[in-house]
Scaffold this motif. Sequence first.
Motif, PDB file in Angstrom:
ATOM      1  N   GLU A   1       0.821  -1.214   0.000  1.00 46.55           N
ATOM      2  CA  GLU A   1       0.000   0.000   0.000  1.00 46.55           C
ATOM      3  C   GLU A   1       0.853   1.262   0.000  1.00 46.55           C
ATOM      4  O   GLU A   1       0.418   2.311  -0.475  1.00 46.55           O
ATOM      5  CB  GLU A   1      -0.928  -0.014   1.211  1.00 46.55           C
ATOM      6  CG  GLU A   1      -2.025  -1.073   1.109  1.00 46.55           C
ATOM      7  CD  GLU A   1      -2.778  -1.270   2.409  1.00 46.55           C
ATOM      8  OE1 GLU A   1      -2.472  -0.552   3.384  1.00 46.55           O
ATOM      9  OE2 GLU A   1      -3.664  -2.143   2.449  1.00 46.55           O
ATOM     10  N   SER A   2       2.077   1.171   0.517  1.00 53.32           N
ATOM     11  CA  SER A   2       2.946   2.352   0.527  1.00 53.32           C
ATOM     12  C   SER A   2       3.480   2.685  -0.857  1.00 53.32           C
ATOM     13  O   SER A   2       3.797   3.836  -1.157  1.00 53.32           O
ATOM     14  CB  SER A   2       4.135   2.118   1.475  1.00 53.32           C
ATOM     15  OG  SER A   2       5.101   1.255   0.882  1.00 53.32           O
ATOM     16  N   GLY A   3       3.595   1.657  -1.702  1.00 52.09           N
ATOM     17  CA  GLY A   3       4.158   1.876  -3.029  1.00 52.09           C
ATOM     18  C   GLY A   3       5.663   2.065  -3.024  1.00 52.09           C
ATOM     19  O   GLY A   3       6.257   2.325  -4.075  1.00 52.09           O
ATOM     20  N   GLN A   4       6.312   1.914  -1.887  1.00 51.67           N
ATOM     21  CA  GLN A   4       7.763   2.061  -1.787  1.00 51.67           C
ATOM     22  C   GLN A   4       8.382   0.697  -1.496  1.00 51.67           C
ATOM     23  O   GLN A   4       8.269   0.182  -0.392  1.00 51.67           O
ATOM     24  CB  GLN A   4       8.135   3.055  -0.677  1.00 51.67           C
ATOM     25  CG  GLN A   4       7.847   4.500  -1.035  1.00 51.67           C
ATOM     26  CD  GLN A   4       8.458   5.436  -0.007  1.00 51.67           C
ATOM     27  OE1 GLN A   4       7.859   5.708   1.032  1.00 51.67           O
ATOM     28  NE2 GLN A   4       9.650   5.932  -0.290  1.00 51.67           N
ATOM     29  N   PHE A   5       9.041   0.155  -2.500  1.00 53.37           N
ATOM     30  CA  PHE A   5       9.606  -1.176  -2.371  1.00 53.37           C
ATOM     31  C   PHE A   5      11.101  -1.146  -2.088  1.00 53.37           C
ATOM     32  O   PHE A   5      11.682  -2.158  -1.687  1.00 53.37           O
ATOM     33  CB  PHE A   5       9.300  -1.991  -3.622  1.00 53.37           C
ATOM     34  CG  PHE A   5       7.826  -2.023  -3.932  1.00 53.37           C
ATOM     35  CD1 PHE A   5       6.909  -2.377  -2.948  1.00 53.37           C
ATOM     36  CD2 PHE A   5       7.352  -1.674  -5.178  1.00 53.37           C
ATOM     37  CE1 PHE A   5       5.556  -2.396  -3.202  1.00 53.37           C
ATOM     38  CE2 PHE A   5       5.999  -1.689  -5.450  1.00 53.37           C
ATOM     39  CZ  PHE A   5       5.091  -2.051  -4.466  1.00 53.37           C
ATOM     40  N   ILE A   6      11.725  -0.005  -2.296  1.00 55.88           N
ATOM     41  CA  ILE A   6      13.083   0.252  -1.837  1.00 55.88           C
ATOM     42  C   ILE A   6      13.123   1.675  -1.307  1.00 55.88           C
ATOM     43  O   ILE A   6      12.308   2.515  -1.685  1.00 55.88           O
ATOM     44  CB  ILE A   6      14.152   0.074  -2.948  1.00 55.88           C
ATOM     45  CG1 ILE A   6      13.858   0.980  -4.148  1.00 55.88           C
ATOM     46  CG2 ILE A   6      14.225  -1.380  -3.390  1.00 55.88           C
ATOM     47  CD1 ILE A   6      14.973   0.982  -5.192  1.00 55.88           C
ATOM     48  N   TRP A   7      14.046   1.922  -0.376  1.00 55.91           N
ATOM     49  CA  TRP A   7      14.265   3.256   0.179  1.00 55.91           C
ATOM     50  C   TRP A   7      13.012   3.845   0.823  1.00 55.91           C
ATOM     51  O   TRP A   7      12.728   5.027   0.704  1.00 55.91           O
ATOM     52  CB  TRP A   7      14.830   4.202  -0.890  1.00 55.91           C
ATOM     53  CG  TRP A   7      16.062   3.640  -1.513  1.00 55.91           C
ATOM     54  CD1 TRP A   7      16.218   3.223  -2.798  1.00 55.91           C
ATOM     55  CD2 TRP A   7      17.309   3.388  -0.857  1.00 55.91           C
ATOM     56  NE1 TRP A   7      17.487   2.719  -2.991  1.00 55.91           N
ATOM     57  CE2 TRP A   7      18.183   2.811  -1.814  1.00 55.91           C
ATOM     58  CE3 TRP A   7      17.776   3.579   0.438  1.00 55.91           C
ATOM     59  CZ2 TRP A   7      19.489   2.430  -1.505  1.00 55.91           C
ATOM     60  CZ3 TRP A   7      19.074   3.196   0.741  1.00 55.91           C
ATOM     61  CH2 TRP A   7      19.909   2.639  -0.229  1.00 55.91           C
ATOM     62  N   GLY A   8      12.260   2.994   1.494  1.00 59.93           N
ATOM     63  CA  GLY A   8      11.118   3.457   2.273  1.00 59.93           C
ATOM     64  C   GLY A   8      11.459   3.525   3.749  1.00 59.93           C
ATOM     65  O   GLY A   8      12.613   3.728   4.137  1.00 59.93           O
ATOM     66  N   GLN A   9      10.455   3.286   4.600  1.00 59.25           N
ATOM     67  CA  GLN A   9      10.635   3.418   6.045  1.00 59.25           C
ATOM     68  C   GLN A   9      10.852   2.092   6.766  1.00 59.25           C
ATOM     69  O   GLN A   9      11.255   2.080   7.931  1.00 59.25           O
ATOM     70  CB  GLN A   9       9.404   4.122   6.635  1.00 59.25           C
ATOM     71  CG  GLN A   9       9.182   5.523   6.081  1.00 59.25           C
ATOM     72  CD  GLN A   9      10.409   6.396   6.245  1.00 59.25           C
ATOM     73  OE1 GLN A   9      10.971   6.504   7.347  1.00 59.25           O
ATOM     74  NE2 GLN A   9      10.842   7.036   5.166  1.00 59.25           N
ATOM     75  N   GLU A  10      10.574   0.967   6.091  1.00 58.48           N
ATOM     76  CA  GLU A  10      10.696  -0.329   6.758  1.00 58.48           C
ATOM     77  C   GLU A  10      12.146  -0.682   7.074  1.00 58.48           C
ATOM     78  O   GLU A  10      12.449  -1.189   8.159  1.00 58.48           O
ATOM     79  CB  GLU A  10      10.066  -1.437   5.898  1.00 58.48           C
ATOM     80  CG  GLU A  10       8.586  -1.262   5.624  1.00 58.48           C
ATOM     81  CD  GLU A  10       7.726  -1.454   6.859  1.00 58.48           C
ATOM     82  OE1 GLU A  10       8.196  -2.051   7.850  1.00 58.48           O
ATOM     83  OE2 GLU A  10       6.559  -1.004   6.824  1.00 58.48           O
TER      84      GLU A  10
ATOM     85  N   MET B   1      18.835  -4.325   1.237  1.00 58.52           N
ATOM     86  CA  MET B   1      17.629  -5.090   1.544  1.00 58.52           C
ATOM     87  C   MET B   1      16.418  -4.336   1.018  1.00 58.52           C
ATOM     88  O   MET B   1      16.360  -3.103   1.089  1.00 58.52           O
ATOM     89  CB  MET B   1      17.506  -5.278   3.057  1.00 58.52           C
ATOM     90  CG  MET B   1      16.308  -6.125   3.494  1.00 58.52           C
ATOM     91  SD  MET B   1      16.048  -6.096   5.298  1.00 58.52           S
ATOM     92  CE  MET B   1      17.498  -6.979   5.871  1.00 58.52           C
ATOM     93  N   ASP B   2      15.422  -5.069   0.500  1.00 54.88           N
ATOM     94  CA  ASP B   2      14.225  -4.390   0.023  1.00 54.88           C
ATOM     95  C   ASP B   2      13.218  -4.225   1.161  1.00 54.88           C
ATOM     96  O   ASP B   2      13.320  -4.856   2.219  1.00 54.88           O
ATOM     97  CB  ASP B   2      13.606  -5.125  -1.166  1.00 54.88           C
ATOM     98  CG  ASP B   2      13.071  -6.501  -0.807  1.00 54.88           C
ATOM     99  OD1 ASP B   2      12.070  -6.574  -0.059  1.00 54.88           O
ATOM    100  OD2 ASP B   2      13.638  -7.511  -1.267  1.00 54.88           O
ATOM    101  N   GLU B   3      12.257  -3.352   0.937  1.00 59.00           N
ATOM    102  CA  GLU B   3      11.283  -3.000   1.969  1.00 59.00           C
ATOM    103  C   GLU B   3      10.412  -4.182   2.396  1.00 59.00           C
ATOM    104  O   GLU B   3      10.051  -4.308   3.561  1.00 59.00           O
ATOM    105  CB  GLU B   3      10.393  -1.867   1.467  1.00 59.00           C
ATOM    106  CG  GLU B   3      11.103  -0.537   1.321  1.00 59.00           C
ATOM    107  CD  GLU B   3      11.414   0.090   2.668  1.00 59.00           C
ATOM    108  OE1 GLU B   3      10.469   0.465   3.381  1.00 59.00           O
ATOM    109  OE2 GLU B   3      12.598   0.188   3.005  1.00 59.00           O
ATOM    110  N   MET B   4      10.101  -5.064   1.445  1.00 62.88           N
ATOM    111  CA  MET B   4       9.243  -6.199   1.776  1.00 62.88           C
ATOM    112  C   MET B   4       9.917  -7.123   2.777  1.00 62.88           C
ATOM    113  O   MET B   4       9.302  -7.557   3.768  1.00 62.88           O
ATOM    114  CB  MET B   4       8.890  -6.976   0.501  1.00 62.88           C
ATOM    115  CG  MET B   4       7.783  -7.987   0.692  1.00 62.88           C
ATOM    116  SD  MET B   4       6.171  -7.190   0.902  1.00 62.88           S
ATOM    117  CE  MET B   4       5.843  -6.676  -0.789  1.00 62.88           C
ATOM    118  N   GLN B   5      11.186  -7.438   2.527  1.00 64.31           N
ATOM    119  CA  GLN B   5      11.895  -8.317   3.459  1.00 64.31           C
ATOM    120  C   GLN B   5      12.032  -7.658   4.834  1.00 64.31           C
ATOM    121  O   GLN B   5      11.890  -8.327   5.865  1.00 64.31           O
ATOM    122  CB  GLN B   5      13.279  -8.684   2.906  1.00 64.31           C
ATOM    123  CG  GLN B   5      13.255  -9.373   1.552  1.00 64.31           C
ATOM    124  CD  GLN B   5      12.411 -10.638   1.537  1.00 64.31           C
ATOM    125  OE1 GLN B   5      12.144 -11.245   2.577  1.00 64.31           O
ATOM    126  NE2 GLN B   5      11.958 -11.036   0.362  1.00 64.31           N
TER     127      GLN B   5
END
Length: 376
Positions: free
Chosen positions: A28-37, A242-246
């Motif tokens: 839902e965030s649309g950020q799969f790299i360089w987000g907040q996770e 690392m990507d946001e999903m992981q």
Amino acid sequence: MKIALYDHAKLYREHREEIDIAIARVLESGQFIWGQEVPAFEKEFANWVGARHAVSVGSGTAALTTALRALGIGPGDEVITVANTDLAGSAAIRAAGASVVWVDIDPETRCIDTAACEAAITPRTRALLPVDLYGHPADVIEMRRIADRHGLALVEDACIALGAEIDGRRVGSLADVTCFSFAPGKHLGAYGAAGACTTQDAALAERIRKLMSDGQARVRRYGPKSNVVGQHHEMEGYNQQMDEMQAAILRAKLPHLDETLAVRRAQADRYTERLAGLADLPAEKTGYRHAWRNYVIELDRRDALAAHLFTQGIGCNGLYSPPLHLQPVYSGLGYVLGSLPRTERSGSRLLGLPLGPHLSLHQIDMVAEEVRAGLS
């Protein structure tokens, strides 16, 4: 298999709601790299380990490679390590341009022999790379003393030892850099490749962060929420983040890590109780706390027992056997049978048994019964 080495689907079902929420949050965030996770996970993981800094990377191999490069290891240098482990450590040394120097092991822990390590130091040695094998920590305290005496860097491969302890202190803050893997079969498993480096040194953490992100500082990344135009490469780095999903999945699983470790330790205790006298069993040295990624026994009739377990639908493996110095890929490095006798003896006799939170103590008892039957 009636009793498998891993059952990732079962572990997912046990925490389905939390994991699905984490995945949905990223989608839902649309950020799969360089987000907040990722930064959130780094902070939470560093706190859990007890390190000042954690930098997430794309795999345990990337953690080892990036750590060596961040420490300035390169062509002409030597790095001392062990051969009874995954290819990743030795491959990382060579990827940095340095030469691998393998030394023998302590037969009790199967980790690096510290005396052999110090004896192998030459003017070209730049770093020491002990491996916490199967979840038992190497003697990182003594390795730290050796490194300091000789002015060397110390990189700890804790990829299969997350949660292990030395004198009540979790591994992750004793070496210059400690490397972890979050591959699916590890203590804290992602749903793909992932890893991390921990360190007490802020400047070193920043070098690792730049190296794994194309040589750019995180704040310089461009994107929908960035006011930075263009790129700013400060060094030659690599796309190993690392990507946001992981990161989101790992954040959902991290609160259960203590429970996972407790399950593994209880299962190891049960094996030790049930298998006493049947084989050489793994030990836990005084002052050390094993993380039990693997329960690995040693015996002369290893292959026959493995065949029996397979016929009974029980998974087992010979993890890191034969050792690396006898593998075809490194046949040109000058090591031969007899070069590392303790390593070779262990490698010819070891057998890993099923262990982990996907199993019950009843299933551990079943495996122990079949081990006994296979040796009778």
